[in-house]
Write a protein that holds these residues in place. Structure first.
Motif, mmCIF file in Angstrom:
data_model
loop_
_atom_site.group_PDB
_atom_site.id
_atom_site.type_symbol
_atom_site.label_atom_id
_atom_site.label_comp_id
_atom_site.label_asym_id
_atom_site.label_seq_id
_atom_site.Cartn_x
_atom_site.Cartn_y
_atom_site.Cartn_z
ATOM 1 N N GLU A 24 -2.154 36.076 21.750
ATOM 2 C CA GLU A 24 -1.267 35.085 21.134
ATOM 3 C C GLU A 24 0.130 35.654 20.928
ATOM 4 O OE1 GLU A 24 -1.733 31.976 20.445
ATOM 5 O OE2 GLU A 24 -3.903 31.699 20.574
ATOM 6 N N ARG A 25 0.190 36.869 20.422
ATOM 7 C CA ARG A 25 1.477 37.472 20.095
ATOM 8 C C ARG A 25 2.322 37.729 21.342
ATOM 9 N NH1 ARG A 25 -0.458 41.641 17.767
ATOM 10 N NH2 ARG A 25 -0.214 43.215 19.397
ATOM 11 N N VAL A 26 1.722 38.324 22.360
ATOM 12 C CA VAL A 26 2.482 38.699 23.552
ATOM 13 C C VAL A 26 2.825 37.474 24.394
ATOM 14 C CG1 VAL A 26 2.412 40.020 25.701
ATOM 15 C CG2 VAL A 26 1.527 41.024 23.587
ATOM 16 N N SER A 27 1.885 36.562 24.556
ATOM 17 C CA SER A 27 2.159 35.379 25.381
ATOM 18 C C SER A 27 3.308 34.562 24.808
ATOM 19 C CB SER A 27 0.897 34.524 25.523
ATOM 20 O OG SER A 27 0.485 34.004 24.270
ATOM 21 N N ALA A 28 3.416 34.534 23.479
ATOM 22 C CA ALA A 28 4.498 33.774 22.848
ATOM 23 C C ALA A 28 5.867 34.358 23.183
ATOM 24 C CB ALA A 28 4.300 33.743 21.342
ATOM 25 N N ARG A 29 5.918 35.618 23.566
ATOM 26 C CA ARG A 29 7.193 36.272 23.837
ATOM 27 C C ARG A 29 7.520 36.339 25.326
ATOM 28 N NH1 ARG A 29 7.712 41.838 20.914
ATOM 29 N NH2 ARG A 29 9.814 41.569 21.787
ATOM 30 N N LEU A 30 6.629 35.903 26.178
ATOM 31 C CA LEU A 30 6.890 35.930 27.612
ATOM 32 C C LEU A 30 7.733 34.726 28.010
ATOM 33 C CD1 LEU A 30 3.419 37.105 28.947
ATOM 34 C CD2 LEU A 30 5.496 38.470 28.674
ATOM 35 N N ASN A 31 8.795 34.972 28.728
ATOM 36 C CA ASN A 31 9.732 33.918 29.118
ATOM 37 C C ASN A 31 9.271 33.304 30.437
ATOM 38 O OD1 ASN A 31 11.981 32.265 29.423
ATOM 39 N ND2 ASN A 31 13.203 33.875 30.374
ATOM 40 N N ALA A 32 8.510 32.230 30.344
ATOM 41 C CA ALA A 32 7.961 31.587 31.540
ATOM 42 C C ALA A 32 7.536 30.173 31.206
ATOM 43 C CB ALA A 32 6.767 32.374 32.077
ATOM 44 N N GLY A 33 7.608 29.300 32.227
ATOM 45 C CA GLY A 33 7.149 27.932 32.035
ATOM 46 C C GLY A 33 5.646 27.823 31.913
ATOM 47 N N THR A 34 4.931 28.733 32.545
ATOM 48 C CA THR A 34 3.467 28.782 32.463
ATOM 49 C C THR A 34 3.039 30.223 32.225
ATOM 50 O OG1 THR A 34 3.159 26.910 33.980
ATOM 51 C CG2 THR A 34 1.292 28.389 33.680
ATOM 52 N N VAL A 35 2.179 30.438 31.249
ATOM 53 C CA VAL A 35 1.614 31.765 30.995
ATOM 54 C C VAL A 35 0.096 31.655 31.089
ATOM 55 C CG1 VAL A 35 1.351 33.658 29.354
ATOM 56 C CG2 VAL A 35 3.529 32.416 29.487
ATOM 57 N N TRP A 36 -0.489 32.493 31.926
ATOM 58 C CA TRP A 36 -1.941 32.573 32.027
ATOM 59 C C TRP A 36 -2.425 33.831 31.319
ATOM 60 C CZ3 TRP A 36 0.318 31.013 36.963
ATOM 61 C CH2 TRP A 36 0.038 29.687 37.300
ATOM 62 N N VAL A 37 -3.426 33.684 30.470
ATOM 63 C CA VAL A 37 -3.999 34.816 29.749
ATOM 64 C C VAL A 37 -5.422 35.032 30.251
ATOM 65 C CG1 VAL A 37 -4.619 35.762 27.501
ATOM 66 C CG2 VAL A 37 -2.572 34.322 27.738
ATOM 67 N N ASN A 38 -5.648 36.177 30.881
ATOM 68 C CA ASN A 38 -6.959 36.549 31.437
ATOM 69 C C ASN A 38 -7.463 35.538 32.470
ATOM 70 O OD1 ASN A 38 -7.034 38.869 29.846
ATOM 71 N ND2 ASN A 38 -8.061 37.825 28.168
ATOM 72 N N CYS A 39 -6.530 34.899 33.183
ATOM 73 C CA CYS A 39 -6.875 33.973 34.256
ATOM 74 C C CYS A 39 -5.629 33.803 35.114
ATOM 75 C CB CYS A 39 -7.351 32.626 33.718
ATOM 76 S SG CYS A 39 -6.138 31.768 32.665
ATOM 77 N N PHE A 40 -5.769 33.065 36.206
ATOM 78 C CA PHE A 40 -4.623 32.826 37.076
ATOM 79 C C PHE A 40 -4.817 31.520 37.823
ATOM 80 C CE2 PHE A 40 -2.598 33.379 41.345
ATOM 81 C CZ PHE A 40 -1.281 33.343 40.917
ATOM 82 N N PHE A 41 -3.730 30.775 37.962
ATOM 83 C CA PHE A 41 -3.678 29.574 38.798
ATOM 84 C C PHE A 41 -4.584 28.454 38.292
ATOM 85 C CE2 PHE A 41 -2.792 27.827 43.178
ATOM 86 C CZ PHE A 41 -1.427 27.982 43.070
ATOM 87 N N VAL A 42 -4.856 28.441 37.001
ATOM 88 C CA VAL A 42 -5.592 27.339 36.396
ATOM 89 C C VAL A 42 -4.572 26.262 36.063
ATOM 90 C CG1 VAL A 42 -7.072 26.615 34.500
ATOM 91 C CG2 VAL A 42 -7.305 28.921 35.460
ATOM 92 N N ARG A 43 -4.655 25.128 36.765
ATOM 93 C CA ARG A 43 -3.652 24.072 36.635
ATOM 94 C C ARG A 43 -4.316 22.743 36.298
ATOM 95 N NH1 ARG A 43 0.766 24.086 39.882
ATOM 96 N NH2 ARG A 43 1.185 22.081 38.896
ATOM 97 N N ASP A 44 -3.715 22.031 35.378
ATOM 98 C CA ASP A 44 -4.181 20.692 35.029
ATOM 99 C C ASP A 44 -3.027 19.729 35.264
ATOM 100 O OD1 ASP A 44 -6.318 18.982 33.473
ATOM 101 O OD2 ASP A 44 -4.364 18.473 32.619
ATOM 102 N N LEU A 45 -3.306 18.580 35.884
ATOM 103 C CA LEU A 45 -2.239 17.638 36.215
ATOM 104 C C LEU A 45 -1.587 17.026 34.977
ATOM 105 C CD1 LEU A 45 -3.644 15.756 39.335
ATOM 106 C CD2 LEU A 45 -1.916 17.545 39.245
#
Length: 500
Positions: free
Chosen positions: A433-454
């Motif tokens: 929670e702490r680190v993802s909140a500080r990442l400058n990106a439109g999408t942040v994946w935590v322990n996963c990748f390319f999980v997309r919902d329309l």
């Protein structure tokens, strides 16, 4: 080598007949000029595609404007039913679409069959459903009724890239049409063929003439007149930052709202408490589509305590990837899309090596396969701030860097002018929670990748784009959002009072 039809207007690609003319106003339109469509698999010509320019763009925009009134006025359920029929048509021709796009842009056939083409159909179904569900809320304000509604904007220009041409096109076409707009699509000249098949599918599904139009050609001849055309009302573009700058300048003269998705230089941040097996799996996934993925996390940042073991495992896993013909079920990594792009990727790697980086895997063309096949490459020891760490390569090239503290890792991840996505691997939920909140990106994946919902917002920060699409955010862009305020029944006076 794929057989070619003797017809001047039809190419036979993997046994599928593809009309190579434009689709304008519900009919096929020929041009005097053509361009050669070359397959990345073997650099063989597969089609001579009609090349449009100002005249074809004018005709397509005119057709779209003429069709707009009727399509916009059609009851939303009727529009939605037609779009669901388009989705059914995509499902019915899934194999044809997959085989043609694989031949056209070199992406894996298995990916097209299992994921990409089902997503194309979903792009229509999801937004057809959402158009019927979207609310027009009515609120009370000082005795007055206030209603928010979504009016279709008009003619939407869609310009899409070659790495996932049909999926990325329909990701925009679906909501644009569902909202009641009409569309002019300019597909990529390096992979235009499935756009033509989509026109056939849409026509068979009952989409009225002029609602969807396809003008093929280069960015200079077909894209430029479309972006500056005074008859368009929205413009959605996926591509490079320099091209986006040119498009923005052209569209600005007509005050046309823009939606841009412009790629990235995303990080895979592996903290010291990460699951190494997971981190390795996510790193190797970045070689998907030969690295030609805008969301890819090609800057791998690993805590120094994990670096040696991580690198050893990544090298073992990546070395096992099979490179070859994308039509082969066993293939993991295929070719780059074109000779110019191949040379661009090779140039990045050669300059990085000359600048002191080391290739611990790959580092150049696959001489066993020849052609446009570039080996999966992992570079270490790149100089901080060097080109290979700051510019988008868009090929199968990972860099690995280390960091000592969480703060340093976050700073490295954010040390980019882009901001499309980031991937974080950590075993601590609070830290996630702490680190993802500080990442400058439109999408942040935590322990996963390319999980997309329309239904989720999608877009980038910084040089990665402008705006968000997905779910109701798409309708915010493809519609004119209107607020209507009604006086109480029987009142004729205007009550003031200003905003509140």
């Amino acid at each position: 080598m794929t057989a070619r039809s003797s017809s001047a207007h039809v190419a036979e690609v993997e046994g599928v007949r593809v009309d190579t003319r434009h689709w304008i106003g519900g009919r096929r339109v020929a041009s005097d000029a053509t361009f050669t469509d070359v397959s990345p698999i073997d650099e063989q010509s597969i089609a001579d595609v009609h090349a449009g320019g100002q005249a074809e763009v004018d005709a397509a925009v005119t057709a779209a404007r003429e069709a707009f009134g009727t399509w916009a006025a059609m009851p939303v359920k009727q529009r939605a039913d037609i779009l669901r029929a388009v989705a059914d048509g995509v499902d019915a021709r899934r194999d044809d679409l997959a085989m043609v796009e694989t031949r056209d842009n070199g992406s894996l056939l298995r990916s097209h069959l299992r994921g990409v083409m089902p997503r194309v159909a979903m792009n229509f179904r999801y937004f057809a459903d959402l158009a019927e569900q979207i609310s027009h809320p009515i609120d009370e304000i000082r005795g007055h009724r206030q209603r928010v509604s979504y009016d279709p904007a008009g003619v939407v220009a869609v310009i899409t890239p070659w790495n996932a041409p049909l999926m990325l096109a329909t990701w925009r076409i679906g909501p644009a049409l569902a909202a009641g707009n009409t569309v002019v699509l300019k597909p990529p000249e390096w992979a235009p063929l499935t756009a033509s098949l989509l026109a056939d599918i849409a026509n068979d599904a009952g989409l009225p003439a002029g609602v969807f139009n396809v003008v093929q050609g280069s960015g200079a001849r077909a894209g430029a007149p479309l972006t500056r055309h005074p008859g368009i009302n929205r413009l959605s573009f996926t591509g490079s930052v320099p091209t986006a700058g040119v498009i923005a300048e052209a569209a600005a003269k007509n005050i046309v709202p823009l939606s841009f998705e412009l790629g990235g230089k995303s990080a895979l941040l592996v903290l010291d408490d990460a699951d190494l097996d997971l981190a390795v799996t996510l790193a190797v996934e970045q070689f998907d589509n030969a690295g030609q993925v805008c969301l890819g996390a090609f800057r791998v940042l690993v805590h120094e305590s994990l670096h040696d073991e991580f690198l050893q495992r990544v090298l073992a896993s990546a070395s096992a990837l099979v490179q070859g013909d994308p039509r082969d079920e066993a293939t993991d990594v295929s070719a780059l899309v074109s000779r110019p792009h191949f040379e661009r990727v090779r140039g990045f790697v050669e300059r990085a090596l000359a600048d002191g980086a080391r290739a611990v895997l790959g580092g150049g063309p696959n001489d066993d396969l020849g052609g446009l096949y570039f080996r999966p490459t992992i570079l270490v020891d790149a100089r901080p701030g060097s080109e290979i760490l700051t510019e988008e390569v868009f090929g199968p090239v990972l860099t690995v860097q280390t960091f000592a503290t969480e703060e340093e890792g976050i700073a490295l991840a954010n040390d980019t002018r882009f901001g499309l996505a980031a991937t974080l691997v950590t075993g601590d939920p609070e830290r996630a929670e702490r680190v993802s909140a500080r990442l400058n990106a439109g999408t942040v994946w935590v322990n996963c990748f390319f999980v997309r919902d329309l239904g989720a917002p999608f877009g980038g920060n910084g040089k990665s784009g402008i705006g968000r699409e997905g779910g109701a955010w798409s309708f915010d862009f493809y519609c004119d959002v209107k607020n209507t305020v009604f006086a109480p029944h029987g009142w004729h006076a205007v009550e003031g009072g200003g905003d509140s």
